[in-house]
Design a protein around this motif. Structure first.
Motif, mmCIF file in Angstrom:
data_model
loop_
_atom_site.group_PDB
_atom_site.id
_atom_site.type_symbol
_atom_site.label_atom_id
_atom_site.label_comp_id
_atom_site.label_asym_id
_atom_site.label_seq_id
_atom_site.Cartn_x
_atom_site.Cartn_y
_atom_site.Cartn_z
ATOM 1 N N LEU A 73 0.814 -1.211 0.000
ATOM 2 C CA LEU A 73 0.000 0.000 0.000
ATOM 3 C C LEU A 73 0.853 1.270 0.000
ATOM 4 O O LEU A 73 0.589 2.202 -0.768
ATOM 5 N N LEU A 74 1.868 1.319 0.850
ATOM 6 C CA LEU A 74 2.658 2.543 0.985
ATOM 7 C C LEU A 74 3.473 2.831 -0.269
ATOM 8 O O LEU A 74 3.464 3.959 -0.783
ATOM 9 N N TRP A 75 4.172 1.824 -0.782
ATOM 10 C CA TRP A 75 4.976 2.067 -1.986
ATOM 11 C C TRP A 75 4.106 2.143 -3.230
ATOM 12 O O TRP A 75 4.476 2.794 -4.214
ATOM 13 N N GLY A 76 2.928 1.511 -3.184
ATOM 14 C CA GLY A 76 1.971 1.714 -4.265
ATOM 15 C C GLY A 76 1.484 3.150 -4.307
ATOM 16 O O GLY A 76 1.272 3.728 -5.387
ATOM 17 N N THR A 77 1.304 3.761 -3.135
ATOM 18 C CA THR A 77 0.909 5.168 -3.072
ATOM 19 C C THR A 77 1.983 6.067 -3.666
ATOM 20 O O THR A 77 1.684 7.002 -4.430
ATOM 21 N N VAL A 78 3.239 5.801 -3.336
ATOM 22 C CA VAL A 78 4.345 6.588 -3.911
ATOM 23 C C VAL A 78 4.376 6.446 -5.421
ATOM 24 O O VAL A 78 4.538 7.442 -6.152
ATOM 25 N N PHE A 79 4.226 5.218 -5.891
ATOM 26 C CA PHE A 79 4.219 4.975 -7.341
ATOM 27 C C PHE A 79 3.130 5.790 -8.040
ATOM 28 O O PHE A 79 3.378 6.457 -9.058
ATOM 29 N N VAL A 80 1.929 5.809 -7.477
ATOM 30 C CA VAL A 80 0.818 6.546 -8.091
ATOM 31 C C VAL A 80 1.084 8.045 -8.063
ATOM 32 O O VAL A 80 0.878 8.748 -9.067
ATOM 33 N N LEU A 81 1.558 8.571 -6.938
ATOM 34 C CA LEU A 81 1.796 10.010 -6.825
ATOM 35 C C LEU A 81 2.892 10.485 -7.775
ATOM 36 O O LEU A 81 2.783 11.555 -8.385
ATOM 37 N N ILE A 82 3.949 9.697 -7.908
ATOM 38 C CA ILE A 82 5.020 10.085 -8.844
ATOM 39 C C ILE A 82 4.509 10.022 -10.276
ATOM 40 O O ILE A 82 4.787 10.914 -11.089
ATOM 41 N N ALA A 83 3.737 8.981 -10.601
ATOM 42 C CA ALA A 83 3.199 8.843 -11.962
ATOM 43 C C ALA A 83 2.270 9.997 -12.310
ATOM 44 O O ALA A 83 2.207 10.435 -13.477
ATOM 45 N N LEU A 84 1.564 10.534 -11.308
ATOM 46 C CA LEU A 84 0.637 11.656 -11.543
ATOM 47 C C LEU A 84 1.312 13.014 -11.369
ATOM 48 O O LEU A 84 0.645 14.047 -11.444
ATOM 49 N N HIS A 85 2.641 12.995 -11.125
ATOM 50 C CA HIS A 85 3.397 14.236 -10.889
ATOM 51 C C HIS A 85 2.798 15.031 -9.731
ATOM 52 O O HIS A 85 2.781 16.267 -9.742
ATOM 53 N N ALA A 86 2.333 14.318 -8.715
ATOM 54 C CA ALA A 86 1.698 14.957 -7.567
ATOM 55 C C ALA A 86 2.507 14.766 -6.295
ATOM 56 O O ALA A 86 2.012 15.002 -5.195
ATOM 57 N N ILE A 87 3.771 14.319 -6.420
ATOM 58 C CA ILE A 87 4.599 14.054 -5.255
ATOM 59 C C ILE A 87 5.355 15.316 -4.841
ATOM 60 O O ILE A 87 5.826 16.079 -5.688
ATOM 61 N N ALA A 88 5.413 15.562 -3.564
ATOM 62 C CA ALA A 88 6.226 16.636 -3.000
ATOM 63 C C ALA A 88 7.158 16.019 -1.968
ATOM 64 O O ALA A 88 6.857 14.972 -1.388
ATOM 65 N N PHE A 89 8.294 16.673 -1.711
ATOM 66 C CA PHE A 89 9.285 16.082 -0.809
ATOM 67 C C PHE A 89 8.729 15.780 0.573
ATOM 68 O O PHE A 89 8.997 14.696 1.109
ATOM 69 N N PRO A 90 7.936 16.656 1.198
ATOM 70 C CA PRO A 90 7.397 16.311 2.525
ATOM 71 C C PRO A 90 6.542 15.045 2.505
ATOM 72 O O PRO A 90 6.635 14.204 3.420
ATOM 73 N N ILE A 91 5.704 14.889 1.480
ATOM 74 C CA ILE A 91 4.863 13.689 1.383
ATOM 75 C C ILE A 91 5.738 12.454 1.180
ATOM 76 O O ILE A 91 5.545 11.417 1.829
ATOM 77 N N PHE A 92 6.719 12.575 0.277
ATOM 78 C CA PHE A 92 7.624 11.456 0.016
ATOM 79 C C PHE A 92 8.383 11.074 1.286
ATOM 80 O O PHE A 92 8.548 9.893 1.598
ATOM 81 N N ALA A 93 8.838 12.068 2.044
ATOM 82 C CA ALA A 93 9.583 11.800 3.275
ATOM 83 C C ALA A 93 8.699 11.111 4.310
ATOM 84 O O ALA A 93 9.131 10.159 4.979
ATOM 85 N N ILE A 94 7.456 11.556 4.449
ATOM 86 C CA ILE A 94 6.540 10.962 5.434
ATOM 87 C C ILE A 94 6.266 9.502 5.099
ATOM 88 O O ILE A 94 6.317 8.619 5.973
ATOM 89 N N VAL A 95 5.985 9.214 3.829
ATOM 90 C CA VAL A 95 5.704 7.830 3.432
ATOM 91 C C VAL A 95 6.943 6.953 3.628
ATOM 92 O O VAL A 95 6.856 5.815 4.115
ATOM 93 N N THR A 96 8.114 7.485 3.255
ATOM 94 C CA THR A 96 9.352 6.721 3.390
ATOM 95 C C THR A 96 9.630 6.375 4.847
ATOM 96 O O THR A 96 9.957 5.227 5.181
ATOM 97 N N VAL A 97 9.501 7.356 5.735
ATOM 98 C CA VAL A 97 9.754 7.117 7.155
ATOM 99 C C VAL A 97 8.699 6.178 7.743
ATOM 100 O O VAL A 97 9.017 5.279 8.538
ATOM 101 N N ALA A 98 7.436 6.356 7.341
ATOM 102 C CA ALA A 98 6.369 5.481 7.837
ATOM 103 C C ALA A 98 6.599 4.033 7.407
ATOM 104 O O ALA A 98 6.450 3.095 8.212
ATOM 105 N N ALA A 99 6.970 3.830 6.134
ATOM 106 C CA ALA A 99 7.236 2.477 5.643
ATOM 107 C C ALA A 99 8.421 1.856 6.380
ATOM 108 O O ALA A 99 8.420 0.661 6.695
ATOM 109 N N SER A 100 9.427 2.668 6.674
ATOM 110 C CA SER A 100 10.596 2.167 7.404
ATOM 111 C C SER A 100 10.217 1.754 8.813
ATOM 112 O O SER A 100 10.696 0.736 9.336
ATOM 113 N N ALA A 101 9.346 2.540 9.466
ATOM 114 C CA ALA A 101 8.920 2.217 10.825
ATOM 115 C C ALA A 101 8.131 0.909 10.861
ATOM 116 O O ALA A 101 8.348 0.060 11.732
ATOM 117 N N VAL A 102 7.219 0.726 9.909
ATOM 118 C CA VAL A 102 6.434 -0.513 9.850
ATOM 119 C C VAL A 102 7.345 -1.699 9.597
ATOM 120 O O VAL A 102 7.206 -2.762 10.232
#
Length: 460
Positions: free
Chosen positions: A105-134
Motif C-alpha cells: 500500500l505505501l509504496w503503491g501510493t508513492v508509485f501513483v503520486l510520482i506517476a501523476l506528478h503529484a509528489i512533494a518532498f514532505p509527502i515522500f519523506a513521510i511515506v518513506t519514514v512510515a514504511a521504514s517504521a512498519v
C-alpha cells in the motif's frame, strides 16, 4: 540450543517441529518461506535504490537526501527495538503478511503520486519514514519463524543460501532499478509494491501452526527471583517449562517481555562483544558507501552506472556466498571476524586517495567477499544459542546495539561532503574501521570464538 532443551515438549511450544529433510528444498514450508522472504528482499532493493534519486530530484540537495536516509534508518531501528517483542508475542505468519500489505500500500501510493506528478518532498519523506517504521516493527518475524521450519544444524546452510540470494538481488536489482528509473521514476516503486504483494501471498500459504504468544507466557509467580536470575546467568538457552507450569501460566505484559529480552541480551558478554565489532564494521562500511552514493548522485552520474556499484558488490558477495557454503562449518568465527575487520579496512583504503569510478568498483567487489561467511557464522551461532521464544527480542536488541552508530551515516556523509570533500569524508569512516581492527585483535572473547562443531561448548 542444547539437546536437553530441544528434547522437551510442552503444549506452549510450536506444534509444528522443524522438518529434517535431507535437503532444504525438500521442505515445502521452507520453499514458501524462501519465496516470501525473497520477494520482500527484491521489493526493498527496488525502493531502496530509488529513494536517494527521488529525494535529490525533488530537493537538489545531498544534505536533505542524506538526512532522509538517516531518518528512515532511525524509524526502522527505533520501531525494531519494540518489534522483537511484538514478534515473540504474536503469530509470526500474520506479522509477515501484515508487513507485506503495508509495503504494497505505501509504496503503491508513492508509485501513483510520482506517476501523476503529484509528489512533494514532505509527502515522500513521510511515506518513506512510515514504511521504514512498519518494516522495523514487523520484519523480524521472517527470521524468527525460520526456527520453526528447519533444524538448527541446517541454519548455516540456509543462511549461506540467503546470502547468495541477497547477492543475486544486489547484482540484478540495482541495475534493474537504474534502468526502471531511467524509463520512468515511478517504475521502481511499482515493482516494489508488486514484490511485497507476492511476499504476502506466499506467506499466506505457509503451514506452520504457531502458538507464539504462549511461548513467552510463564508463571512468573511460581519462580523465585533468585532462581530466575541464576538461570539467566548460567544458561545460554532457556529450558521449556513443563506441562504443570504451563497449566498455571499467567500472561505477562508487553513491558515485562520487552525488559526480559534486553536483560537476557545484556547478560551475554560474548554477544555484546560481537555487537561492538558489528557496530564499528557497520558504521565504517555503511558510511563509506553512503558517501559514495551521495557523491555519485551529486555529480549527476546516471542511474544505471550508480546502480552498477551495488551490482559489483553483489558479485563479490555472491562469490563469497559460494565460498561460505563450502567453508562456513570449518572456519573459526574468531579468525573470521579478524579477517573481516582487516579486509574491510584494506580494500576500501584506495578510496581515500581517489574517487575514480573504477577504483570504487574494485573496492566494492573485494570488500563483499568475506561478508557472507561471517554473517552465516554469526547468525548461525546466535540462532543456535538463543531459545526459540526469545528469537525476536534478542534479534531486535542485538540488532539495535549493532546499528546505533550506523543510523547517522547518511546524514553525516551528506553533511561532510560539501564541506570537506570526498577523500576526507571517506577517511573519517576508515578511521573507525582501523579502530575496529585494533579492538578485534585485542579482545580474547572475539579471537577465541570456535568453529560450528564446537558451538555447544561455547558461551554466548
Amino acid at each position: 540450543m542444547p539437546e536437553s532443551s530441544q528434547a522437551q515438549t510442552a503444549p506452549h511450544r510450536e506444534r509444528t517441529s522443524p522438518q529434517r529433510s535431507e535437503s532444504l528444498w525438500g521442505n515445502p514450508t521452507y520453499r514458501q518461506w524462501f519465496t516470501a522472504d525473497t520477494a520482500s528482499t527484491i521489493g526493498a532493493a527496488m525502493r531502496g535504490f530509488a529513494i536517494s534519486l527521488i529525494a535529490f530530484s525533488l530537493t537538489q540537495s545531498v544534505v536533505l537526501a542524506g538526512w532522509l536516509a538517516t531518518f528512515s534508518q532511525i524509524a526502522t531501528h527505533v520501531s525494531d527495538v519494540f518489534g522483537g517483542t511484538v514478534v515473540d508475542r504474536h503469530n509470526r505468519k500474520g506479522l509477515i503478511i501484515a508487513n507485506a500489505v503495508f509495503g504494497t500500500l505505501l509504496w503503491g501510493t508513492v508509485f501513483v503520486l510520482i506517476a501523476l506528478h503529484a509528489i512533494a518532498f514532505p509527502i515522500f519523506a513521510i511515506v518513506t519514514v512510515a514504511a521504514s517504521a512498519v518494516n522495523g516493527l514487523l520484519a523480524n518475524a521472517t527470521n524468527a519463524m525460520l526456527r520453526t521450519i528447519i533444524p538448527t544444524r541446517e541454519y548455516p546452510k540456509a543462511q549461506s543460501l540467503n546470502q547468495g540470494r541477497d547477492s543475486v538481488v544486489s547484482i540484478a536489482g540495482s541495475p534493474l532499478g537504474g534502468v526502471l528509473y531511467a524509463v520512468a521514476p515511478w517504475l521502481p516503486f511499482a515493482v516494489a509494491s508488486l514484490m511485497y504483494a507476492i511476499s504476502g501471498v506466499s506467506a499466506a500459504q505457509l503451514r506452520v501452526d504457531e502458538h507464539v504468544r504462549d511461548m513467552v507466557t510463564t508463571d512468573r509467580k511460581s519462580k523465585r527471583p533468585d532462581t530466575a536470575s541464576q538461570a539467566d546467568c548460567t544458561s545460554d538457552a532457556a529450558v521449556a517449562p513443563d506441562a504443570d507450569a504451563t497449566a498455571e501460566s499467567a500472561h505477562t505484559s508487553f513491558f515485562e517481555d520487552f525488559i526480559e529480552g534486553w536483560r537476557w541480551t545484556l547478560r551475554r558478554h560474548t554477544l555484546l562483544a560481537i555487537c561492538v565489532i558489528a557496530a564499528l564494521v557497520n558504521f565504517g562500511l555503511n558510511g563509506v558507501f553512503a558517501a559514495v552514493n551521495l557523491q555519485l548522485v551529486s555529480t549527476h552520474v546516471d542511474s544505471v552506472r550508480l546502480g552498477f556499484v551495488n551490482t559489483v558488490m553483489g558479485v563479490g558477495m555472491l562469490i563469497g556466498a559460494v565460498i561460505a557454503a563450502r567453508v562456513c562449518e570449518r572456519v573459526h568465527m574468531g579468525t573470521g571476524l579478524v579477517v573481516l575487520s582487516v579486509t574491510s579496512l584494506l580494500t576500501l583504503l584506495p578510496m581515500l586517495f581517489s574517487n575514480d569510478y573504477l577504483v570504487i568498483l574494485a573496492s566494492s567487489l573485494i570488500v563483499g567477499l568475506p561478508i557472507p561467511t561471517i554473517n552465516s557464522l554469526l547468525m548461525g551461532f546466535v540462532f543456535a544459542k538463543v531459545p526459540s521464544e526469545m528469537q525476536g527480542r534478542v534479534e531486535s536488541a542485538s540488532g539495535m546495539l549493532s546499528m546505533i552508530p550506523t543510523l547517522f551515516c547518511s546524514a553525516l556523509a551528506g553533511s561532510l561532503l560539501p564541506r570537506i570533500g570526498f577523500g576526507a569524508t571517506i577517511g573519517l569512516f576508515l578511521a573507525v574501521l582501523a579502530v575496529n581492527v585494533v579492538i578485534a585483535l585485542l579482545m580474547p572473547s572475539i579471537r577465541s570464538l570456535p568453529a560450528a562443531d564446537h558451538w555447544d561448548d561455547a558461551s554466548l
